[in-house]
Design a protein around this motif. Structure first.
Motif, mmCIF file in Angstrom:
data_model
loop_
_atom_site.group_PDB
_atom_site.id
_atom_site.type_symbol
_atom_site.label_atom_id
_atom_site.label_comp_id
_atom_site.label_asym_id
_atom_site.label_seq_id
_atom_site.Cartn_x
_atom_site.Cartn_y
_atom_site.Cartn_z
ATOM 1 N N ASP A 20 1.889 10.611 11.293
ATOM 2 C CA ASP A 20 2.723 11.520 11.800
ATOM 3 C C ASP A 20 1.484 12.538 11.992
ATOM 4 N N ASP A 21 0.125 12.194 11.941
ATOM 5 C CA ASP A 21 -0.683 13.149 12.289
ATOM 6 C C ASP A 21 -0.667 14.295 11.316
ATOM 7 N N THR A 22 -0.136 14.250 10.055
ATOM 8 C CA THR A 22 -0.367 15.099 9.111
ATOM 9 C C THR A 22 -1.631 15.335 8.565
ATOM 10 N N LEU A 23 -1.925 16.550 8.090
ATOM 11 C CA LEU A 23 -3.302 17.148 7.832
ATOM 12 C C LEU A 23 -3.632 16.172 6.460
ATOM 13 N N LEU A 24 -4.846 15.484 6.696
ATOM 14 C CA LEU A 24 -5.207 14.667 5.340
ATOM 15 C C LEU A 24 -6.193 15.690 4.350
ATOM 16 N N GLY A 25 -5.685 16.879 4.042
ATOM 17 C CA GLY A 25 -6.472 17.671 3.311
ATOM 18 C C GLY A 25 -7.000 17.074 1.768
ATOM 19 N N ASN A 26 -8.227 17.435 1.521
ATOM 20 C CA ASN A 26 -8.752 17.235 0.293
ATOM 21 C C ASN A 26 -9.093 15.707 0.216
ATOM 22 N N ILE A 27 -9.061 14.893 1.165
ATOM 23 C CA ILE A 27 -9.614 13.524 1.061
ATOM 24 C C ILE A 27 -11.144 13.344 1.270
ATOM 25 N N GLN A 28 -11.613 12.756 0.485
ATOM 26 C CA GLN A 28 -13.003 12.730 0.529
ATOM 27 C C GLN A 28 -13.592 11.259 0.439
ATOM 28 N N PRO A 29 -14.976 11.160 0.552
ATOM 29 C CA PRO A 29 -15.405 9.520 0.548
ATOM 30 C C PRO A 29 -15.215 9.321 -0.814
ATOM 31 N N ASN A 30 -14.983 7.725 -1.156
ATOM 32 C CA ASN A 30 -14.808 7.211 -2.667
ATOM 33 C C ASN A 30 -13.252 7.659 -3.174
ATOM 34 N N ASP A 31 -12.487 7.968 -2.410
ATOM 35 C CA ASP A 31 -11.046 8.157 -3.011
ATOM 36 C C ASP A 31 -10.504 6.801 -2.380
ATOM 37 N N PHE A 32 -9.245 6.527 -2.473
ATOM 38 C CA PHE A 32 -8.774 5.044 -2.742
ATOM 39 C C PHE A 32 -7.592 4.891 -1.410
ATOM 40 N N VAL A 33 -7.597 3.673 -0.836
ATOM 41 C CA VAL A 33 -6.310 3.332 -0.208
ATOM 42 C C VAL A 33 -5.759 1.870 -0.965
ATOM 43 N N ALA A 34 -4.573 1.764 -0.748
ATOM 44 C CA ALA A 34 -3.919 0.816 -1.430
ATOM 45 C C ALA A 34 -2.854 0.139 -0.713
ATOM 46 N N ARG A 35 -2.533 -1.291 -0.951
ATOM 47 C CA ARG A 35 -1.243 -1.699 -0.329
ATOM 48 C C ARG A 35 -0.547 -2.423 -1.710
#
Length: 367
Positions: A351-366
């Protein structure tokens, strides 16, 4: 995990095996098992079973089905012997009980290293002290042949100590861009002289050689040991006891011993593939540009436009008692894949929410 109703279907497949020492019956069994394994994998079977196949093809013998599923009926179409090989064509009625989970359609990236040999002295016969360098290559072939959920993407050309610390597994995963780490130790490749009756003093019966390997599977994200299993087999060592055998030669891997080890590795690959099927599929954030994330998962990992992933940060710390702890910080909003490339993808918040504090080497998962 959701179970779907099982459906029966007929599948045809071909299996191949080398005839060793003129033993056509053993080669026929190996080829039949190979054909049946392929059919079951294509059917997407999911429940281990051991079936008594007594319809004349494998009469009064148990064939252990190390893949998943149940065979109602097995028919031999034909068997062809040519140039020291047997090809068996079978038709199987498979009652596959399929399972699914959110991450089952994603390919997990597995990395490994050379296998350590527990006792170097056992490699003296045949000069195969470095067999731990060849075994990962054979395992990679096993994954290519039968795995549905796992790709063995990289082999570290070093001996990584089996039973290493969580931090070692995590560092290896990050260095080699792996999601899961597999370490292995060759526990036994000793040989034992075969018993020859005294009245057959002229016979030169080859010694039997062991092959025992312990595999340890780690979560590359946090280094946690997830699974451990030992496998063992033995077979005649047909080579001259004073000769040196090339560990990467077809001479070794087409021999009775080489084939036995290959079948053992195929079993291990299938077990690992089944274990990882519903484990989380995760990747790392590579870049953050405005509200777009680039991640190290792509089409080769099974990603598609529209997939939704959980975004999180991982912090590791030690307690006063010296124990390593994991702390997860989940982002309140999931991200949706907007573009997919071969090995990477772009994602945005749904929903185009701000992705604050996200930086390289953070993770995504399913999950």
């Amino acid at each position: 995990m959701t179970l779907f109703p099982a459906q029966a279907a007929w599948f045809e497949a071909s299996g191949h095996a080398v005839i060793v020492n003129g033993d056509k019956e053993q080669a026929r069994r190996n080829a039949t098992e190979d054909a049946l394994r392929q059919a079951m994998l294509f059917a997407g079977a999911s429940v281990k079973s051991v079936q008594m196949l007594a319809n004349g093809l494998l009469q009064d013998e148990q064939l252990e089905i190390r893949t998943t599923g149940e065979v109602n009926q097995l028919e031999l179409i034909d068997e062809i012997y040519h140039d020291g090989m047997v090809t068996v064509n079978v038709r199987a009625d498979i009652f596959a009980q399929k399972t699914t989970c959110a991450s089952a359609d994603y390919q997990k990236r597995l990395v490994t290293s050379w296998f350590t040999l527990r006792d170097q002295r056992q490699g003296a016969l045949g000069g195969i002290e470095d067999i731990g360098k060849a075994l990962p290559l054979q395992l990679k072939q096993a994954f290519r042949k039968s795995a549905q959920h796992v790709r063995l993407t990289s082999i570290d050309t070093r001996y990584i100590q089996h039973g290493g610390t969580p931090s070692e597994a995590s560092l290896m995963a990050r260095r080699m861009n792996g999601q899961y780490v597999l370490l292995a130790q060759v526990d036994d490749i000793s040989s034992q002289e075969a018993d020859t009756p005294s009245w057959q003093f002229w016979a030169d019966t080859p010694p039997r050689r062991q092959a025992a390997i312990t595999f340890s599977l780690y979560d590359g994200q946090q280094g946690e040991l997830l699974w451990q299993q030992g496998y063992a087999t033995d077979a005649p060592w047909e080579f001259d006891r004073y000769s040196t055998v090339d560990i990467n030669s077809q001479t070794l891997w087409s021999s009775a011993y080489g084939q036995a080890v290959t079948r053992m590795l195929q079993t291990a690959a299938q077990d690992i593939d089944e274990f990882l099927a519903c484990q989380p599929a995760y990747g790392r954030v590579l870049h953050v540009t405005n509200q777009t994330l680039q991640i190290d998962l792509g089409e080769r990992d099974g990603l598609s436009v529209g997939d939704e992933l959980t975004l999180f940060q991982l912090r590791q710390f030690y307690t006063p008692g010296g124990q390593l702890q994991q702390q997860y910080r989940l982002h309140p909003h999931r991200v949706r894949i907007t573009e997919v490339f071969a090995n990477t993808a772009n994602a945005r918040a749904g929903d185009d929410t701000l992705l604050g504090n996200i930086q390289p080497n953070d993770f995504v998962a399913r999950r």
